[in-house]
Design an enzyme around this catalytic site. Sequence first.
Site, PDB file in Angstrom:
ATOM      1  N   ASN A 238     -85.568-124.791 -22.199  1.00 56.80           N
ATOM      2  CA  ASN A 238     -85.585-123.367 -22.158  1.00 56.80           C
ATOM      3  C   ASN A 238     -84.845-123.022 -20.733  1.00 56.80           C
ATOM      4  O   ASN A 238     -85.651-123.338 -20.044  1.00 56.80           O
ATOM      5  CB  ASN A 238     -87.023-123.034 -22.264  1.00 56.80           C
ATOM      6  CG  ASN A 238     -87.331-121.606 -22.104  1.00 56.80           C
ATOM      7  OD1 ASN A 238     -86.292-120.744 -22.008  1.00 56.80           O
ATOM      8  ND2 ASN A 238     -88.577-121.281 -21.756  1.00 56.80           N
ATOM      9  N   TRP A 239     -83.882-122.654 -20.678  1.00 59.02           N
ATOM     10  CA  TRP A 239     -83.097-122.301 -19.422  1.00 59.02           C
ATOM     11  C   TRP A 239     -83.606-120.949 -18.631  1.00 59.02           C
ATOM     12  O   TRP A 239     -83.422-120.797 -17.560  1.00 59.02           O
ATOM     13  CB  TRP A 239     -81.610-122.043 -19.849  1.00 59.02           C
ATOM     14  CG  TRP A 239     -80.740-123.188 -20.382  1.00 59.02           C
ATOM     15  CD1 TRP A 239     -81.156-124.190 -20.683  1.00 59.02           C
ATOM     16  CD2 TRP A 239     -79.386-123.129 -20.305  1.00 59.02           C
ATOM     17  NE1 TRP A 239     -80.357-125.182 -21.113  1.00 59.02           N
ATOM     18  CE2 TRP A 239     -79.222-124.541 -20.778  1.00 59.02           C
ATOM     19  CE3 TRP A 239     -78.403-122.236 -20.241  1.00 59.02           C
ATOM     20  CZ2 TRP A 239     -77.727-124.890 -21.061  1.00 59.02           C
ATOM     21  CZ3 TRP A 239     -77.176-122.558 -20.523  1.00 59.02           C
ATOM     22  CH2 TRP A 239     -76.920-123.894 -20.663  1.00 59.02           C
ATOM     23  N   LYS A 240     -84.473-120.405 -19.585  1.00 58.16           N
ATOM     24  CA  LYS A 240     -85.127-118.928 -18.979  1.00 58.16           C
ATOM     25  C   LYS A 240     -83.895-118.243 -18.419  1.00 58.16           C
ATOM     26  O   LYS A 240     -82.915-118.226 -18.899  1.00 58.16           O
ATOM     27  CB  LYS A 240     -86.307-119.478 -17.913  1.00 58.16           C
ATOM     28  CG  LYS A 240     -87.070-120.514 -18.499  1.00 58.16           C
ATOM     29  CD  LYS A 240     -88.469-120.773 -17.461  1.00 58.16           C
ATOM     30  CE  LYS A 240     -89.527-121.790 -18.156  1.00 58.16           C
ATOM     31  NZ  LYS A 240     -90.584-121.915 -17.477  1.00 58.16           N
TER      32      LYS A 240
ATOM     33  N   HIS B 212     -93.481-117.238 -25.552  1.00 59.54           N
ATOM     34  CA  HIS B 212     -93.480-117.802 -24.242  1.00 59.54           C
ATOM     35  C   HIS B 212     -94.436-116.904 -23.301  1.00 59.54           C
ATOM     36  O   HIS B 212     -94.487-116.181 -23.018  1.00 59.54           O
ATOM     37  CB  HIS B 212     -92.029-117.903 -23.484  1.00 59.54           C
ATOM     38  CG  HIS B 212     -92.226-119.152 -22.625  1.00 59.54           C
ATOM     39  ND1 HIS B 212     -92.470-118.659 -21.267  1.00 59.54           N
ATOM     40  CD2 HIS B 212     -91.816-120.255 -22.584  1.00 59.54           C
ATOM     41  CE1 HIS B 212     -92.549-119.581 -20.550  1.00 59.54           C
ATOM     42  NE2 HIS B 212     -91.919-120.651 -21.354  1.00 59.54           N
TER      43      HIS B 212
ATOM     44  N   GLU C 266     -94.476-116.630 -20.097  1.00 61.66           N
ATOM     45  CA  GLU C 266     -93.678-115.630 -19.093  1.00 61.66           C
ATOM     46  C   GLU C 266     -93.496-114.435 -19.874  1.00 61.66           C
ATOM     47  O   GLU C 266     -93.634-113.348 -19.271  1.00 61.66           O
ATOM     48  CB  GLU C 266     -92.315-116.285 -18.792  1.00 61.66           C
ATOM     49  CG  GLU C 266     -92.625-117.269 -17.531  1.00 61.66           C
ATOM     50  CD  GLU C 266     -91.806-118.260 -17.540  1.00 61.66           C
ATOM     51  OE1 GLU C 266     -90.676-118.360 -18.274  1.00 61.66           O
ATOM     52  OE2 GLU C 266     -92.218-119.670 -17.090  1.00 61.66           O
TER      53      GLU C 266
ATOM     54  N   GLU D 205     -97.789-125.010 -24.569  1.00 58.73           N
ATOM     55  CA  GLU D 205     -97.574-125.069 -23.015  1.00 58.73           C
ATOM     56  C   GLU D 205     -98.564-124.428 -22.292  1.00 58.73           C
ATOM     57  O   GLU D 205     -98.893-123.308 -22.107  1.00 58.73           O
ATOM     58  CB  GLU D 205     -96.558-124.260 -22.706  1.00 58.73           C
ATOM     59  CG  GLU D 205     -95.003-124.595 -23.500  1.00 58.73           C
ATOM     60  CD  GLU D 205     -94.035-124.116 -22.856  1.00 58.73           C
ATOM     61  OE1 GLU D 205     -92.986-124.872 -22.492  1.00 58.73           O
ATOM     62  OE2 GLU D 205     -93.633-122.947 -22.475  1.00 58.73           O
TER      63      GLU D 205
ATOM     64  N   GLY E 252     -93.835-125.254 -14.527  1.00 55.45           N
ATOM     65  CA  GLY E 252     -93.169-124.829 -13.077  1.00 55.45           C
ATOM     66  C   GLY E 252     -94.099-125.050 -11.856  1.00 55.45           C
ATOM     67  O   GLY E 252     -93.710-124.853 -10.889  1.00 55.45           O
TER      68      GLY E 252
ATOM     69  N   SER F 237     -93.823-128.762 -17.017  1.00 52.07           N
ATOM     70  CA  SER F 237     -93.420-129.961 -15.836  1.00 52.07           C
ATOM     71  C   SER F 237     -93.226-131.238 -16.679  1.00 52.07           C
ATOM     72  O   SER F 237     -93.404-132.208 -16.103  1.00 52.07           O
ATOM     73  CB  SER F 237     -94.491-130.038 -15.027  1.00 52.07           C
ATOM     74  OG  SER F 237     -94.764-128.761 -14.447  1.00 52.07           O
TER      75      SER F 237
ATOM     76  N   GLY G 259     -88.524-126.703 -19.260  1.00 54.16           N
ATOM     77  CA  GLY G 259     -88.008-125.801 -18.422  1.00 54.16           C
ATOM     78  C   GLY G 259     -87.199-126.463 -17.249  1.00 54.16           C
ATOM     79  O   GLY G 259     -85.985-126.681 -17.540  1.00 54.16           O
ATOM     80  N   GLY G 260     -87.492-126.246 -16.240  1.00 50.86           N
ATOM     81  CA  GLY G 260     -86.872-126.792 -14.816  1.00 50.86           C
ATOM     82  C   GLY G 260     -85.999-128.070 -14.980  1.00 50.86           C
ATOM     83  O   GLY G 260     -84.740-127.960 -14.777  1.00 50.86           O
TER      84      GLY G 260
HETATM   85  P1  13P Z   1     -91.181-126.297 -16.688  1.00 47.02           P
HETATM   86  O1  13P Z   1     -90.573-127.313 -17.411  1.00 47.02           O
HETATM   87  O2  13P Z   1     -90.343-125.711 -15.679  1.00 47.02           O
HETATM   88  O3  13P Z   1     -92.627-126.437 -16.259  1.00 47.02           O
HETATM   89  O4  13P Z   1     -91.234-125.078 -17.909  1.00 47.02           O
HETATM   90  C1  13P Z   1     -91.862-125.342 -18.953  1.00 47.02           C
HETATM   91  C2  13P Z   1     -91.460-123.988 -19.913  1.00 47.02           C
HETATM   92  O5  13P Z   1     -91.998-122.985 -19.541  1.00 47.02           O
HETATM   93  C3  13P Z   1     -90.878-124.373 -20.914  1.00 47.02           C
HETATM   94  O6  13P Z   1     -90.714-122.997 -21.808  1.00 47.02           O
END
Ligand code: 13P
Length: 248
Positions: free
Chosen positions: A9-11, A94, A96, A166, A172, A212, A233-234
């Site tokens: 997930n590149w956000k 998600h 966020e 999640e 993050g 993470s 994510g990251g």
């Molecule tokens: P991180 O891997 O950066 O913690 O993010 C997880 C995430 O929100 C994937 O959708």
Amino acid sequence: MKRPIIAGNWKMNKTNAETKEFIAQLRPLVKDAQCEVVCCVPFTNIVTARKAARGSNIQIGAQNVHWAESGAFTGEISAAMLKELKVKYVLTGHSERRQYFGETDQTVNLRTKAALKAGLKVIVCVGETLSQREESKTAEVLTTQTIEALKDITKQELKRVVIAYEPVWAIGTGKTATAQDANDTIKIIRRVIRKLYGRASGTSIRIQYGGSMNPKNASELMSMPLIDGGLIGGASLNAEDFAKVVNY
Ligand code: 13P
């Protein structure tokens, strides 16, 4: 056997130029992957990502979708628009989106239904916050989020649903749920699916862990019996790191 699914997930990251370079770098690194490989990119990067991934095993996903077919919804994107661009997967719910953009269980359900109706596959995200966990409300929160997200979705449609567990406190933050903890919590979600759709669906639905997840912890998480994938994510923003997770 269920096919595991690792999705990035590149956000809100990467320009088109960066997308082209990233996919070109990723292709050879994941070509022998045993799992499904998905990159959920920003809307503006879908065409570039698809072109760059053509002929590879990398599938392109989106990060959100609106429930209406069309209309006065400034800033939103419909399922038909995504289908036209040959998007395979879309994320809904998600944390966020829930936290910053007023997403509710009801809108997550509307978005999920619209995407499924259009023929897309959906990664529905659920997860508890730190305070909910500390108040021992994890099971209750996940049960409600899962039931509400899947309202009026048929057993047939459920075959195109992946659930991403999640925990919000792990996103993050560098804090990962222990593999055992993630597995135990995913068991709660499977129990909900089983009650809604029957035993076979509770077992066969693919559930990812997200929060993470990285090259260091991926293999341990993926070795757990109830975890079928990861939502990254990251660590999905760097081709080498993401490939390491994919090749866990
Ligand atoms: P991180 O891997 O950066 O913690 O993010 C997880 C995430 O929100 C994937 O959708």
